[in-house]
Design a protein around this motif. Structure first.
Motif, PDB file in Angstrom:
ATOM      1  N   PRO A 150       0.840  -1.208   0.000  1.00 29.53           N
ATOM      2  CA  PRO A 150       0.000   0.000   0.000  1.00 29.53           C
ATOM      3  C   PRO A 150       0.866   1.246   0.000  1.00 29.53           C
ATOM      4  O   PRO A 150       1.988   1.259   0.519  1.00 29.53           O
ATOM      5  CB  PRO A 150      -0.793  -0.122   1.307  1.00 29.53           C
ATOM      6  N   ARG A 151       0.386   2.302  -0.611  1.00 28.19           N
ATOM      7  CA  ARG A 151       1.125   3.573  -0.606  1.00 28.19           C
ATOM      8  C   ARG A 151       1.353   4.036   0.841  1.00 28.19           C
ATOM      9  O   ARG A 151       0.506   3.842   1.709  1.00 28.19           O
ATOM     10  CB  ARG A 151       0.361   4.648  -1.368  1.00 28.19           C
ATOM     11  N   ASP A 152       2.502   4.676   1.046  1.00 30.79           N
ATOM     12  CA  ASP A 152       2.858   5.232   2.360  1.00 30.79           C
ATOM     13  C   ASP A 152       2.870   4.161   3.452  1.00 30.79           C
ATOM     14  O   ASP A 152       2.481   4.403   4.593  1.00 30.79           O
ATOM     15  CB  ASP A 152       1.893   6.356   2.764  1.00 30.79           C
ATOM     16  N   ALA A 153       3.326   2.950   3.082  1.00 33.03           N
ATOM     17  CA  ALA A 153       3.381   1.868   4.065  1.00 33.03           C
ATOM     18  C   ALA A 153       4.775   1.273   4.104  1.00 33.03           C
ATOM     19  O   ALA A 153       4.944   0.057   4.101  1.00 33.03           O
ATOM     20  CB  ALA A 153       2.349   0.797   3.740  1.00 33.03           C
ATOM     21  N   ALA A 154       5.783   2.126   4.135  1.00 30.58           N
ATOM     22  CA  ALA A 154       7.172   1.655   4.180  1.00 30.58           C
ATOM     23  C   ALA A 154       7.553   1.289   5.607  1.00 30.58           C
ATOM     24  O   ALA A 154       7.280   2.045   6.539  1.00 30.58           O
ATOM     25  CB  ALA A 154       8.118   2.736   3.650  1.00 30.58           C
ATOM     26  N   PRO A 155       8.195   0.138   5.804  1.00 31.16           N
ATOM     27  CA  PRO A 155       8.675  -0.212   7.145  1.00 31.16           C
ATOM     28  C   PRO A 155       9.878   0.644   7.515  1.00 31.16           C
ATOM     29  O   PRO A 155      10.493   1.285   6.647  1.00 31.16           O
ATOM     30  CB  PRO A 155       9.059  -1.687   7.000  1.00 31.16           C
ATOM     31  N   PRO A 156      10.266   0.698   8.780  1.00 32.33           N
ATOM     32  CA  PRO A 156      11.414   1.503   9.193  1.00 32.33           C
ATOM     33  C   PRO A 156      12.676   1.103   8.434  1.00 32.33           C
ATOM     34  O   PRO A 156      12.968  -0.083   8.251  1.00 32.33           O
ATOM     35  CB  PRO A 156      11.554   1.185  10.690  1.00 32.33           C
ATOM     36  N   GLY A 157      13.410   2.101   7.961  1.00 25.94           N
ATOM     37  CA  GLY A 157      14.674   1.860   7.287  1.00 25.94           C
ATOM     38  C   GLY A 157      14.562   1.547   5.810  1.00 25.94           C
ATOM     39  O   GLY A 157      15.576   1.298   5.153  1.00 25.94           O
ATOM     40  N   VAL A 158      13.339   1.552   5.261  1.00 26.45           N
ATOM     41  CA  VAL A 158      13.136   1.219   3.848  1.00 26.45           C
ATOM     42  C   VAL A 158      12.421   2.379   3.157  1.00 26.45           C
ATOM     43  O   VAL A 158      11.461   2.932   3.702  1.00 26.45           O
ATOM     44  CB  VAL A 158      12.312  -0.067   3.685  1.00 26.45           C
ATOM     45  N   ARG A 159      12.895   2.720   1.983  1.00 26.76           N
ATOM     46  CA  ARG A 159      12.227   3.733   1.169  1.00 26.76           C
ATOM     47  C   ARG A 159      11.469   3.030   0.045  1.00 26.76           C
ATOM     48  O   ARG A 159      12.012   2.177  -0.661  1.00 26.76           O
ATOM     49  CB  ARG A 159      13.229   4.715   0.572  1.00 26.76           C
ATOM     50  N   LEU A 160      10.195   3.397  -0.136  1.00 23.34           N
ATOM     51  CA  LEU A 160       9.379   2.872  -1.220  1.00 23.34           C
ATOM     52  C   LEU A 160       9.230   3.938  -2.295  1.00 23.34           C
ATOM     53  O   LEU A 160       8.817   5.064  -2.010  1.00 23.34           O
ATOM     54  CB  LEU A 160       8.000   2.456  -0.716  1.00 23.34           C
ATOM     55  N   VAL A 161       9.561   3.587  -3.524  1.00 25.93           N
ATOM     56  CA  VAL A 161       9.387   4.480  -4.670  1.00 25.93           C
ATOM     57  C   VAL A 161       8.257   3.918  -5.525  1.00 25.93           C
ATOM     58  O   VAL A 161       8.367   2.811  -6.072  1.00 25.93           O
ATOM     59  CB  VAL A 161      10.677   4.594  -5.497  1.00 25.93           C
ATOM     60  N   HIS A 162       7.180   4.659  -5.639  1.00 30.87           N
ATOM     61  CA  HIS A 162       6.019   4.157  -6.377  1.00 30.87           C
ATOM     62  C   HIS A 162       6.354   4.021  -7.862  1.00 30.87           C
ATOM     63  O   HIS A 162       6.919   4.930  -8.473  1.00 30.87           O
ATOM     64  CB  HIS A 162       4.829   5.096  -6.197  1.00 30.87           C
ATOM     65  N   LEU A 163       6.009   2.872  -8.427  1.00 25.36           N
ATOM     66  CA  LEU A 163       6.249   2.607  -9.842  1.00 25.36           C
ATOM     67  C   LEU A 163       4.957   2.693 -10.643  1.00 25.36           C
ATOM     68  O   LEU A 163       4.877   3.435 -11.620  1.00 25.36           O
ATOM     69  CB  LEU A 163       6.890   1.232 -10.021  1.00 25.36           C
ATOM     70  N   LEU A 164       3.946   1.943 -10.251  1.00 27.69           N
ATOM     71  CA  LEU A 164       2.668   1.994 -10.965  1.00 27.69           C
ATOM     72  C   LEU A 164       1.581   1.322 -10.138  1.00 27.69           C
ATOM     73  O   LEU A 164       1.861   0.543  -9.232  1.00 27.69           O
ATOM     74  CB  LEU A 164       2.767   1.339 -12.346  1.00 27.69           C
ATOM     75  N   ASP A 165       0.344   1.656 -10.473  1.00 27.61           N
ATOM     76  CA  ASP A 165      -0.818   0.971  -9.921  1.00 27.61           C
ATOM     77  C   ASP A 165      -1.337   0.013 -10.979  1.00 27.61           C
ATOM     78  O   ASP A 165      -1.604   0.420 -12.119  1.00 27.61           O
ATOM     79  CB  ASP A 165      -1.915   1.975  -9.527  1.00 27.61           C
ATOM     80  N   ASP A 166      -1.445  -1.247 -10.619  1.00 27.01           N
ATOM     81  CA  ASP A 166      -1.784  -2.313 -11.562  1.00 27.01           C
ATOM     82  C   ASP A 166      -3.196  -2.809 -11.261  1.00 27.01           C
ATOM     83  O   ASP A 166      -3.401  -3.576 -10.315  1.00 27.01           O
ATOM     84  CB  ASP A 166      -0.761  -3.448 -11.404  1.00 27.01           C
ATOM     85  N   PRO A 167      -4.201  -2.404 -12.042  1.00 26.16           N
ATOM     86  CA  PRO A 167      -5.584  -2.799 -11.752  1.00 26.16           C
ATOM     87  C   PRO A 167      -5.859  -4.251 -12.147  1.00 26.16           C
ATOM     88  O   PRO A 167      -5.254  -4.791 -13.078  1.00 26.16           O
ATOM     89  CB  PRO A 167      -6.403  -1.837 -12.608  1.00 26.16           C
ATOM     90  N   TYR A 168      -6.774  -4.872 -11.438  1.00 31.46           N
ATOM     91  CA  TYR A 168      -7.184  -6.237 -11.748  1.00 31.46           C
ATOM     92  C   TYR A 168      -8.323  -6.212 -12.764  1.00 31.46           C
ATOM     93  O   TYR A 168      -9.143  -5.291 -12.801  1.00 31.46           O
ATOM     94  CB  TYR A 168      -7.641  -6.967 -10.490  1.00 31.46           C
ATOM     95  N   ARG A 169      -8.367  -7.259 -13.565  1.00 32.51           N
ATOM     96  CA  ARG A 169      -9.439  -7.451 -14.525  1.00 32.51           C
ATOM     97  C   ARG A 169     -10.156  -8.765 -14.232  1.00 32.51           C
ATOM     98  O   ARG A 169      -9.555  -9.722 -13.736  1.00 32.51           O
ATOM     99  CB  ARG A 169      -8.886  -7.485 -15.961  1.00 32.51           C
ATOM    100  N   ALA A 170     -11.435  -8.797 -14.550  1.00 29.59           N
ATOM    101  CA  ALA A 170     -12.206 -10.034 -14.430  1.00 29.59           C
ATOM    102  C   ALA A 170     -11.917 -10.895 -15.650  1.00 29.59           C
ATOM    103  O   ALA A 170     -11.998 -10.430 -16.790  1.00 29.59           O
ATOM    104  CB  ALA A 170     -13.690  -9.728 -14.338  1.00 29.59           C
ATOM    105  N   VAL A 171     -11.556 -12.154 -15.417  1.00 30.37           N
ATOM    106  CA  VAL A 171     -11.299 -13.111 -16.493  1.00 30.37           C
ATOM    107  C   VAL A 171     -12.416 -14.143 -16.457  1.00 30.37           C
ATOM    108  O   VAL A 171     -12.587 -14.869 -15.467  1.00 30.37           O
ATOM    109  CB  VAL A 171      -9.918 -13.783 -16.316  1.00 30.37           C
ATOM    110  N   LEU A 172     -13.190 -14.198 -17.555  1.00 29.71           N
ATOM    111  CA  LEU A 172     -14.383 -15.044 -17.632  1.00 29.71           C
ATOM    112  C   LEU A 172     -14.204 -16.081 -18.727  1.00 29.71           C
ATOM    113  O   LEU A 172     -13.489 -15.855 -19.713  1.00 29.71           O
ATOM    114  CB  LEU A 172     -15.619 -14.197 -17.961  1.00 29.71           C
TER     115      LEU A 172
END
Length: 298
Positions: A150-172
């Motif tokens: 999740p965004r803004d959920a980095a543990p102590p000592g780790v930096r998270l750099v957002h790359l992309l949001d990957d949406p799910y699709r329904a496969v029927l």
């Protein structure tokens, strides 16, 4: 242990042939040079120089130590050059961890672009632990890991750099009754049998959280844990699946239909995870930049 500074003074005397010339080269007084040589002779217990006309020449012991002093200076210079190459991104090793769909669509093209700019850097590429991918970074086993978080959920000592949001699709399955709709409400799938496409972890959590928001918990008829296998079970008519776009990009089964989702649309957020203590390395910043550029293109 011999004093390295005194060895360097001795080498200068041997190279120049006199105490006064060595003093001028080093910026010392002749007295200071003589004192350094005398201290080294006391330290070694043997004479290192002898008179030769107006100058001096090394004894066998003095010549031996002068040669070793030259070797030390060469190694120090080599160490400095190697460090400069490492800091400038011309050498070294980066350990990168990723999961399958990110590896195929995101990491591979980013690595290709990075290698074109940094051919001297060796890359150790490998799959990450899907249950807790950040541990490779936290414990120093990896310099960078592509993770779902999740965004803004980095543990102590780790930096998270957002790359992309990957949406799910329904496969029927082809011909499914819901395939007539262009966009599905997630709740439309509440009573369907589900085919799992994710291992337990943050990716599956993103799906389950979205289902909970839509007011239901999916019933899994098949647990496949990867996108290609899940699509095969869906094509065989055993259920429906949710698959992220990155999982559909490389391979889409001809026996399935893919539809967008809403209210809500499940999304997994991909980040590059880097230890804060390593963030200042230019070569690591360049790799993160390559990942962001590739993510933008995706």
């Amino acid at each position: 242990m011999l004093d390295v500074r005194r060895l360097q003074v001795l080498r200068s005397v041997v190279d120049s042939g006199s105490v006064s010339a060595a003093a001028a080269a080093l910026g010392y007084t002749p007295s200071a040079v003589s004192q350094q040589v005398a201290a080294l002779e006391k330290e070694t217990g043997t004479a290192l120089l002898e008179r030769a006309g107006r100058g001096v020449r090394p004894t066998a012991a003095g010549l031996l130590l002068a040669e070793h002093a030259a070797g030390i200076e060469r190694r120090v210079a080599a160490a400095g050059a190697a460090l400069a190459d490492l800091l400038a991104g011309r050498s070294g090793t980066l350990t990168i961890r990723y999961f399958a769909t990110a590896g195929a669509e995101l990491v591979a093209p980013a690595v290709a672009a990075f290698r074109a700019d940094h051919p001297g850097v060796r890359l150790d590429l490998g799959m990450t632990d899907p249950t807790d991918p950040l541990q490779d970074v936290v414990q120093g086993r990896a310099d960078l890991a592509v993770v779902v978080r999740p965004r803004d959920a980095a543990p102590p000592g780790v930096r998270l750099v957002h790359l992309l949001d990957d949406p799910y699709r329904a496969v029927l399955p082809k011909g499914h009754r819901l395939a007539a709709k262009r966009v599905l409400d997630l709740a439309d799938l509440a009573d369907e049998p589900w085919v799992g496409s994710e291992r337990p972890g943050p990716c599956l959590d993103a799906v389950l959280d979205a289902c909970a928001e839509a007011g239901f918990h999916p019933e899994f008829a098949v647990d496949s844990e990867d996108s290609p296998t899940a699509q095969g079970f869906v094509a065989a008519g055993l259920g429906i699946a949710l698959v992220p776009l990155l999982g559909l990009a490389a391979r889409r089964h001809p026996g399935v239909t893919v539809r967008r989702l809403r209210t809500p649309e499940p999304v997994r957020s991909l980040h590059a995870a880097v230890r804060e203590s390593a963030w200042g390395r230019p070569v690591l910043a360049r790799l993160v930049s390559a990942l962001r550029e590739t993510a933008g293109a995706v």
